[in-house]
Design an enzyme around this catalytic site. Structure first.
Site, PDB file in Angstrom:
ATOM      1  N   ASP A 140     -10.173 -15.081  28.353  1.00 59.24           N
ATOM      2  CA  ASP A 140      -9.772 -14.308  27.160  1.00 59.24           C
ATOM      3  C   ASP A 140      -9.944 -12.829  27.492  1.00 59.24           C
ATOM      4  O   ASP A 140     -10.807 -12.151  26.951  1.00 59.24           O
ATOM      5  CB  ASP A 140     -10.652 -14.720  25.968  1.00 59.24           C
ATOM      6  CG  ASP A 140     -10.255 -14.017  24.670  1.00 59.24           C
ATOM      7  OD1 ASP A 140      -9.211 -13.329  24.646  1.00 59.24           O
ATOM      8  OD2 ASP A 140     -10.994 -14.143  23.678  1.00 59.24           O
ATOM      9  N   CYS A 196      -4.350 -11.152  24.297  1.00 55.37           N
ATOM     10  CA  CYS A 196      -3.986 -10.205  23.219  1.00 55.37           C
ATOM     11  C   CYS A 196      -2.858  -9.289  23.680  1.00 55.37           C
ATOM     12  O   CYS A 196      -2.499  -8.342  23.000  1.00 55.37           O
ATOM     13  CB  CYS A 196      -5.196  -9.389  22.797  1.00 55.37           C
ATOM     14  SG  CYS A 196      -5.953  -8.487  24.141  1.00 55.37           S
ATOM     15  N   CYS A 225      -1.620   0.025   9.448  1.00 57.61           N
ATOM     16  CA  CYS A 225      -0.574  -1.000   9.520  1.00 57.61           C
ATOM     17  C   CYS A 225       0.681  -0.322  10.059  1.00 57.61           C
ATOM     18  O   CYS A 225       0.971   0.805   9.687  1.00 57.61           O
ATOM     19  CB  CYS A 225      -0.256  -1.547   8.129  1.00 57.61           C
ATOM     20  SG  CYS A 225      -1.626  -2.397   7.337  1.00 57.61           S
ATOM     21  N   CYS A 234       0.838  -1.189   0.000  1.00 53.61           N
ATOM     22  CA  CYS A 234       0.000   0.000   0.000  1.00 53.61           C
ATOM     23  C   CYS A 234       0.879   1.247   0.000  1.00 53.61           C
ATOM     24  O   CYS A 234       1.727   1.411   0.873  1.00 53.61           O
ATOM     25  CB  CYS A 234      -0.890  -0.017   1.240  1.00 53.61           C
ATOM     26  SG  CYS A 234      -1.830   1.488   1.463  1.00 53.61           S
ATOM     27  N   CYS A 272      -1.081   6.335   6.818  1.00 50.62           N
ATOM     28  CA  CYS A 272      -2.353   5.776   7.297  1.00 50.62           C
ATOM     29  C   CYS A 272      -2.280   5.336   8.752  1.00 50.62           C
ATOM     30  O   CYS A 272      -3.145   5.660   9.541  1.00 50.62           O
ATOM     31  CB  CYS A 272      -2.782   4.613   6.414  1.00 50.62           C
ATOM     32  SG  CYS A 272      -4.093   3.585   7.100  1.00 50.62           S
ATOM     33  N   GLN A 307     -15.093 -11.000  15.915  1.00 48.06           N
ATOM     34  CA  GLN A 307     -13.665 -11.002  15.594  1.00 48.06           C
ATOM     35  C   GLN A 307     -13.443 -10.548  14.162  1.00 48.06           C
ATOM     36  O   GLN A 307     -14.206 -10.921  13.270  1.00 48.06           O
ATOM     37  CB  GLN A 307     -13.093 -12.406  15.785  1.00 48.06           C
ATOM     38  CG  GLN A 307     -13.131 -12.888  17.224  1.00 48.06           C
ATOM     39  CD  GLN A 307     -12.024 -12.286  18.063  1.00 48.06           C
ATOM     40  OE1 GLN A 307     -11.174 -11.564  17.557  1.00 48.06           O
ATOM     41  NE2 GLN A 307     -12.049 -12.567  19.354  1.00 48.06           N
ATOM     42  N   GLU A 347     -19.451 -12.267  30.994  1.00 52.85           N
ATOM     43  CA  GLU A 347     -19.035 -11.116  30.184  1.00 52.85           C
ATOM     44  C   GLU A 347     -19.678  -9.856  30.754  1.00 52.85           C
ATOM     45  O   GLU A 347     -20.809  -9.880  31.197  1.00 52.85           O
ATOM     46  CB  GLU A 347     -19.465 -11.367  28.728  1.00 52.85           C
ATOM     47  CG  GLU A 347     -19.590 -10.159  27.843  1.00 52.85           C
ATOM     48  CD  GLU A 347     -18.283  -9.435  27.583  1.00 52.85           C
ATOM     49  OE1 GLU A 347     -17.250 -10.089  27.363  1.00 52.85           O
ATOM     50  OE2 GLU A 347     -18.304  -8.190  27.619  1.00 52.85           O
ATOM     51  N   TYR A 392     -14.740 -13.682  30.377  1.00 54.46           N
ATOM     52  CA  TYR A 392     -14.587 -12.634  29.358  1.00 54.46           C
ATOM     53  C   TYR A 392     -15.065 -13.193  28.019  1.00 54.46           C
ATOM     54  O   TYR A 392     -14.344 -13.168  27.031  1.00 54.46           O
ATOM     55  CB  TYR A 392     -13.131 -12.168  29.224  1.00 54.46           C
ATOM     56  CG  TYR A 392     -12.425 -11.826  30.522  1.00 54.46           C
ATOM     57  CD1 TYR A 392     -12.424 -10.521  30.999  1.00 54.46           C
ATOM     58  CD2 TYR A 392     -11.748 -12.804  31.251  1.00 54.46           C
ATOM     59  CE1 TYR A 392     -11.765 -10.199  32.180  1.00 54.46           C
ATOM     60  CE2 TYR A 392     -11.096 -12.493  32.437  1.00 54.46           C
ATOM     61  CZ  TYR A 392     -11.101 -11.185  32.890  1.00 54.46           C
ATOM     62  OH  TYR A 392     -10.438 -10.888  34.046  1.00 54.46           O
ATOM     63  N   CYS A 418      -7.764  -0.755   0.380  1.00 54.09           N
ATOM     64  CA  CYS A 418      -7.013  -1.176   1.565  1.00 54.09           C
ATOM     65  C   CYS A 418      -6.761  -2.663   1.445  1.00 54.09           C
ATOM     66  O   CYS A 418      -7.699  -3.450   1.380  1.00 54.09           O
ATOM     67  CB  CYS A 418      -7.812  -0.846   2.824  1.00 54.09           C
ATOM     68  SG  CYS A 418      -7.083  -1.540   4.305  1.00 54.09           S
TER      69      CYS A 418
HETATM   70  N1  SAH Z   1     -13.786 -14.380  23.548  1.00 60.47           N
HETATM   71  C1  SAH Z   1     -14.569 -13.237  23.215  1.00 60.47           C
HETATM   72  C2  SAH Z   1     -13.793 -11.935  23.129  1.00 60.47           C
HETATM   73  C3  SAH Z   1     -13.059 -11.564  24.343  1.00 60.47           C
HETATM   74  S1  SAH Z   1     -12.453  -9.907  24.265  1.00 60.47           S
HETATM   75  C4  SAH Z   1     -15.211 -13.430  21.878  1.00 60.47           C
HETATM   76  O1  SAH Z   1     -14.683 -14.123  21.043  1.00 60.47           O
HETATM   77  O2  SAH Z   1     -16.247 -12.837  21.621  1.00 60.47           O
HETATM   78  C5  SAH Z   1     -12.540  -9.492  25.982  1.00 60.47           C
HETATM   79  C6  SAH Z   1     -13.947  -9.341  26.500  1.00 60.47           C
HETATM   80  O3  SAH Z   1     -13.866  -9.081  27.898  1.00 60.47           O
HETATM   81  C7  SAH Z   1     -14.724  -8.176  25.904  1.00 60.47           C
HETATM   82  O4  SAH Z   1     -15.920  -8.691  25.388  1.00 60.47           O
HETATM   83  C8  SAH Z   1     -14.985  -7.244  27.106  1.00 60.47           C
HETATM   84  O5  SAH Z   1     -16.254  -6.617  27.043  1.00 60.47           O
HETATM   85  C9  SAH Z   1     -14.932  -8.207  28.263  1.00 60.47           C
HETATM   86  N2  SAH Z   1     -14.576  -7.671  29.591  1.00 60.47           N
HETATM   87  C10 SAH Z   1     -13.772  -6.633  29.884  1.00 60.47           C
HETATM   88  N3  SAH Z   1     -13.608  -6.542  31.229  1.00 60.47           N
HETATM   89  C11 SAH Z   1     -14.337  -7.551  31.785  1.00 60.47           C
HETATM   90  C12 SAH Z   1     -14.541  -7.976  33.135  1.00 60.47           C
HETATM   91  N4  SAH Z   1     -13.995  -7.353  34.160  1.00 60.47           N
HETATM   92  N5  SAH Z   1     -15.326  -9.060  33.337  1.00 60.47           N
HETATM   93  C13 SAH Z   1     -15.897  -9.714  32.275  1.00 60.47           C
HETATM   94  N6  SAH Z   1     -15.726  -9.346  30.998  1.00 60.47           N
HETATM   95  C14 SAH Z   1     -14.952  -8.278  30.745  1.00 60.47           C
END
Ligand code: SAH
Length: 457
Positions: A385, A412, A82, A73, A79, A286, A336, A315, A163
């Site tokens: 997660d 992440c 990236c 690009c 931009c 995602q 969540e 999460y 893009c």
């Molecule tokens: N595995 C999930 C994505 C996880 S991303 C999927 O594939 O959809 C992290 C997530 O944690 C987000 O959705 C965010 O809203 C949530 N989150 C952030 N802080 C949190 C907490 N204290 N308790 C529970 N969830 C939380």
């Protein structure tokens, strides 16, 4: 020699920073230089200095690194979407593998031989991987309608032609919207004065189903001549949902709460593996579905389910991992914090006919300890997660008390991952496998999935 602001220096880049930027030393003074590639010999201008390090701008490449490639690009540098397109993809993968490894060693205090790192899983084709585009609409410096990205710190938009990390269809759709706006005199939104109508264009594509969603984010709740836009967009193959999103706030939050449907039911479908998901403009989903499948299949493999397990997915977002696990587990509980995500999770469980998944809204670090104290809940496997800041200590403590056989940690941010793995390692768990996955080629990000198991003695 003391390094000062505005100095022009010659520097050889010998390291890579956390976000992929180049690092080099001049007379022992460390400079961080965006867009410089490890191995480059460059001329740079010092922009900002601190006591022990400073920041410089790449001005001229004297000798290019062996890892330097021509970015696909031409707008990669201004931009900012990236960060490392000028680094060969092979070297990007090495950088990400090392980033995870070094964090586990430096922050987590692990020995290299104890972390059992598997080679990072990259993409066969690291282009056009994003299923979502969120593009600002405005005018370029000549006053023409433009869709792309903001030029530096100005309100001008630089028109982006195509893009390469997004879908090929995006440009066709953006051109159609621009053409419609030109013909019917629909003004773009202008941040500085809070005037005008169209703020952003959101496009999502189900890579498996081919279904496309377009949502115009507007500073208003009526779009004149909207039927003409619908007619034009329906010429694009796969067009399934067209809607408006109302956002009249002075804010850089992109989406407002209200959706007005112009065509279709307000959602599209997509699959990750065998699991089907309903996606609306406001749903979290995602952005790299190909690598998401790779990552979540690893998480499922590490969970090693035989069919009679109770699993907690903390999460859980819209339940992507939970539903993956529900295919193999006896019971899955998801937690969540965002209520709308849990609504989606429940809807998706139903859509797939899973009656063994249950979801709770709340903070993981409150829901889990409370359920454990009151109901003595049990888990064979716990999956987490978390967002970048990692897990709360209260949550990790409860995990230790619940004492599941396995903990699968999807991360992440490898710095907070390292911290949390250390915490669990000091309390009866050991790291079995570490698997980095490249979900975001050409950016500095890396995802990691880790299997920990309880040490029984
Ligand atoms: N595995 C999930 C994505 C996880 S991303 C999927 O594939 O959809 C992290 C997530 O944690 C987000 O959705 C965010 O809203 C949530 N989150 C952030 N802080 C949190 C907490 N204290 N308790 C529970 N969830 C939380």
């Amino acid at each position: 020699m003391e390094i000062k602001k505005n100095d022009i220096v010659v520097v050889t880049i010998d390291d890579i920073g956390m976000d992929g930027e180049g690092i080099g030393k001049v007379d022992g003074y460390t400079l961080f230089i965006k867009d410089a590639i490890i191995g480059d010999k460059i001329e740079a201008k010092v922009m900002k200095t601190k006591k022990n390090y400073g920041y410089a701008r790449l001005m001229n490449i004297i000798e290019p690194s062996a890892y330097r490639v021509e970015p696909k690009c031409s707008l990669a540098r201004p931009c900012g979407g990236c960060q490392i397109q000028s680094m060969s993809y092979e070297r990007q993968l090495v950088f990400k593998q090392d980033k995870v490894k070094n964090n586990l060693i430096r922050i987590g205090g692990f020995l290299e031989e104890d972390i059992h790192m598997h080679p990072i899983i990259g993409m066969d084709n690291p282009w056009r991987y994003r299923n979502k585009a969120q593009v600002p609409v405005g005018r370029d410096k000549d006053g023409n309608l433009a869709t792309g990205f903001y030029a530096g710190r100005t309100h001008d938009i630089i028109n982006q032609k195509d893009c390469y990390i997004g879908s090929k269809k995006n440009q066709i759709i953006l051109n159609k919207v621009k053409e419609f706006m030109d013909i019917y005199g629909i003004p773009p939104y202008y941040e500085a004065t809070h005037m005008g109508l169209i703020r952003h264009i959101l496009i999502r594509e189900g890579f498996v189903t081919g279904e496309i969603m377009v949502c115009l984010i507007m500073n208003g709740d009526k779009l004149p001549e909207s039927d003409k836009l619908v007619k034009s967009l329906l010429e694009v193959e796969g067009m399934t949902s067209i809607s408006l999103n109302v956002n009249k706030e002075k804010t850089n939050v992109i989406l407002g709460k209200e959706i007005i449907n112009l065509y279709g039911e307000g959602y599209i479908y997509d699959y990750i593996g065998n699991v089907k998901y309903q996606i609306s403009p406001l749903s979290f989903y995602q952005v790299n579905p190909v690598q998401t499948k790779v990552l979540y299949e690893k998480a499922l493999e590490y969970a090693d389910l035989k069919g009679d397990e109770t699993v907690w997915d903390l999460y859980c977002g819209i339940g992507t991992i939970s539903l993956f696990l529900a295919q193999k587990a006896k019971r899955v509980y998801g937690v969540e914090i965002v209520p709308a995500a849990i609504e989606d999770a429940k809807k998706n469980a139903k859509l797939n006919g899973f009656d063994n998944a249950r979801f709770y809204v709340g903070k993981a670090e409150e829901v889990l300890p409370e359920a454990y104290e009151k109901e003595k809940i049990y888990a064979d496997v716990i999956v987490v997660d978390p967002p970048r800041k990692g897990c709360d200590e209260t949550l990790l403590d409860t995990i230790v008390k619940m004492s599941p056989k396995r903990v699968v940690y999807v991360s992440c941010d490898s710095a907070t991952l390292a911290r949390d793995l250390r915490y669990l390692s000091d309390r009866g768990y050991q790291v079995e496998k570490v698997q980095p996955v490249d979900m975001f080629p050409h950016t500095g990000h890396v995802e990691t999935v880790v299997l920990m198991s309880r040490v029984d003695n």
